[in-house]
Design a protein around this motif. Structure first.
Motif, PDB file in Angstrom:
ATOM      1  N   ILE A 133      -7.434 -18.461 -21.629  1.00  0.00           N
ATOM      2  CA  ILE A 133      -7.272 -18.544 -20.176  1.00  0.00           C
ATOM      3  C   ILE A 133      -8.597 -18.828 -19.478  1.00  0.00           C
ATOM      4  CG2 ILE A 133      -6.589 -17.252 -18.122  1.00  0.00           C
ATOM      5  CD1 ILE A 133      -4.250 -18.016 -19.900  1.00  0.00           C
ATOM      6  N   ARG A 134      -9.686 -18.282 -20.015  1.00  0.00           N
ATOM      7  CA  ARG A 134     -10.965 -18.361 -19.307  1.00  0.00           C
ATOM      8  C   ARG A 134     -11.624 -19.738 -19.373  1.00  0.00           C
ATOM      9  NH1 ARG A 134     -12.204 -13.269 -17.613  1.00  0.00           N
ATOM     10  NH2 ARG A 134     -11.182 -11.550 -18.733  1.00  0.00           N
ATOM     11  N   LYS A 163      -1.192 -10.386 -16.879  1.00  0.00           N
ATOM     12  CA  LYS A 163      -0.638 -10.627 -15.548  1.00  0.00           C
ATOM     13  C   LYS A 163      -1.742 -10.980 -14.556  1.00  0.00           C
ATOM     14  CE  LYS A 163       2.203  -8.658 -11.881  1.00  0.00           C
ATOM     15  NZ  LYS A 163       2.952  -7.484 -11.391  1.00  0.00           N
ATOM     16  N   HIS A 164      -2.840 -10.245 -14.575  1.00  0.00           N
ATOM     17  CA  HIS A 164      -3.882 -10.501 -13.575  1.00  0.00           C
ATOM     18  C   HIS A 164      -4.662 -11.775 -13.863  1.00  0.00           C
ATOM     19  CE1 HIS A 164      -6.761  -8.606 -16.421  1.00  0.00           C
ATOM     20  NE2 HIS A 164      -7.666  -9.302 -15.769  1.00  0.00           N
ATOM     21  N   ASP A 168       2.285 -15.029 -14.372  1.00  0.00           N
ATOM     22  CA  ASP A 168       3.444 -15.414 -13.560  1.00  0.00           C
ATOM     23  C   ASP A 168       3.300 -16.833 -13.015  1.00  0.00           C
ATOM     24  OD1 ASP A 168       4.443 -12.910 -14.109  1.00  0.00           O
ATOM     25  OD2 ASP A 168       3.886 -12.049 -12.169  1.00  0.00           O
ATOM     26  N   SER A 169       2.090 -17.177 -12.574  1.00  0.00           N
ATOM     27  CA  SER A 169       1.890 -18.545 -12.077  1.00  0.00           C
ATOM     28  C   SER A 169       1.962 -19.544 -13.226  1.00  0.00           C
ATOM     29  CB  SER A 169       0.549 -18.659 -11.344  1.00  0.00           C
ATOM     30  OG  SER A 169      -0.532 -18.386 -12.208  1.00  0.00           O
ATOM     31  N   SER A 188       1.595  -3.198 -20.915  1.00  0.00           N
ATOM     32  CA  SER A 188       0.169  -3.003 -20.626  1.00  0.00           C
ATOM     33  C   SER A 188      -0.427  -4.181 -19.867  1.00  0.00           C
ATOM     34  CB  SER A 188      -0.605  -2.778 -21.926  1.00  0.00           C
ATOM     35  OG  SER A 188      -0.097  -1.684 -22.629  1.00  0.00           O
ATOM     36  N   ALA A 189       0.303  -4.663 -18.879  1.00  0.00           N
ATOM     37  CA  ALA A 189      -0.146  -5.766 -18.017  1.00  0.00           C
ATOM     38  C   ALA A 189      -0.180  -7.118 -18.733  1.00  0.00           C
ATOM     39  CB  ALA A 189      -1.499  -5.485 -17.383  1.00  0.00           C
ATOM     40  N   TYR A 190       0.378  -7.191 -19.938  1.00  0.00           N
ATOM     41  CA  TYR A 190       0.510  -8.472 -20.641  1.00  0.00           C
ATOM     42  C   TYR A 190       1.955  -8.938 -20.570  1.00  0.00           C
ATOM     43  CZ  TYR A 190      -4.107  -7.895 -22.753  1.00  0.00           C
ATOM     44  OH  TYR A 190      -5.452  -7.758 -22.955  1.00  0.00           O
ATOM     45  N   ARG A 191       2.114 -10.242 -20.525  1.00  0.00           N
ATOM     46  CA  ARG A 191       3.436 -10.855 -20.567  1.00  0.00           C
ATOM     47  C   ARG A 191       3.513 -11.771 -21.789  1.00  0.00           C
ATOM     48  NH1 ARG A 191       3.506  -7.485 -17.008  1.00  0.00           N
ATOM     49  NH2 ARG A 191       3.941  -7.862 -14.799  1.00  0.00           N
TER      50      ARG A 191
END
Length: 204
Positions: A133-134, A163-164, A168-169, A188-191
């Protein structure tokens, strides 16, 4: 994280260590080094992906995009011994360690390549990835549009994204590109996203 793990030839001095990949169905000791993604522990997103994704197809060619030192690709290879697994990464230090980890684990159905060394006509029955992602949104989109169209008509990808960091986007963007996408796990904030092949890809 220090130097970007997506550098082709990391300049960070080598500092070898190892991590344990422990899942209900396998246990691997994997060599790692500085200058690559998550060298000190198995990344939580990778663990969540490997604990929640459905079993890979038993045959065909399976792909790990951004394979690093090999935890996802080696899990695919162990779970689908009748399939061929390809791990791709731009980080040459990570690729060399992935090859060493495969040999140490006795895995002979996985190979690790630079993206440009993958046969252009090769198609994939499954793609698993903890994508980088980075590298930035534009580069990430280019990366996904390089590999997702190479799924077989009945193939599917599974991606894990925080997620952060935009899961979602990313799901919405994949839908806009014509890839039917759904969330199959959230922890844990992962999708974990399931991405089906575009219908027209079957006519390539």
């Amino acid at each position: 994280m220090g130097e970007h793990y997506f550098a082709s030839k990391p300049g960070t001095p080598s500092r070898p260590r190892s991590v344990d990949l422990v899942l209900p169905d396998l246990h691997l000791r994997l060599r790692t080094d500085s200058g690559m993604f998550s060298p000190d522990r198995l990344d939580p997103g990778t663990r969540i992906l490997l604990e929640t994704v459905p079993p890979p197809p038993g045959h065909g060619t399976l792909l790990d995009v951004g394979c690093g030192y090999g935890p996802i690709a080696l899990t695919m290879a162990r779970r689908a011994p009748g399939a061929d697994v390809v791990g791709v990464d731009v980080n040459e230090r990570a690729l060399e360690l992935a090859r060493e980890n495969a040999a140490a684990a006795g895995v002979d159905n996985a190979r690790f390549l630079l993206p440009g060394d993958v046969e252009p006509g090769l198609r994939f029955t499954a793609l698993w990835s903890n994508p980088p992602i980075r590298i930035g949104k534009a580069a990430l989109h280019d990366l996904l549009l390089t590999w997702l169209p190479r799924l077989t008509p009945d193939g599917a990808a599974h991606l894990v994204v925080q997620k952060h960091l935009g899961s979602d986007s990313l799901q919405r963007w994949l839908e806009q590109q014509g890839f039917p996408t759904s969330r199959i796990a959230s922890r844990s904030a992962y999708r974990v996203l399931h991405v089906a092949a575009r219908p027209q890809e079957g006519h390539l």
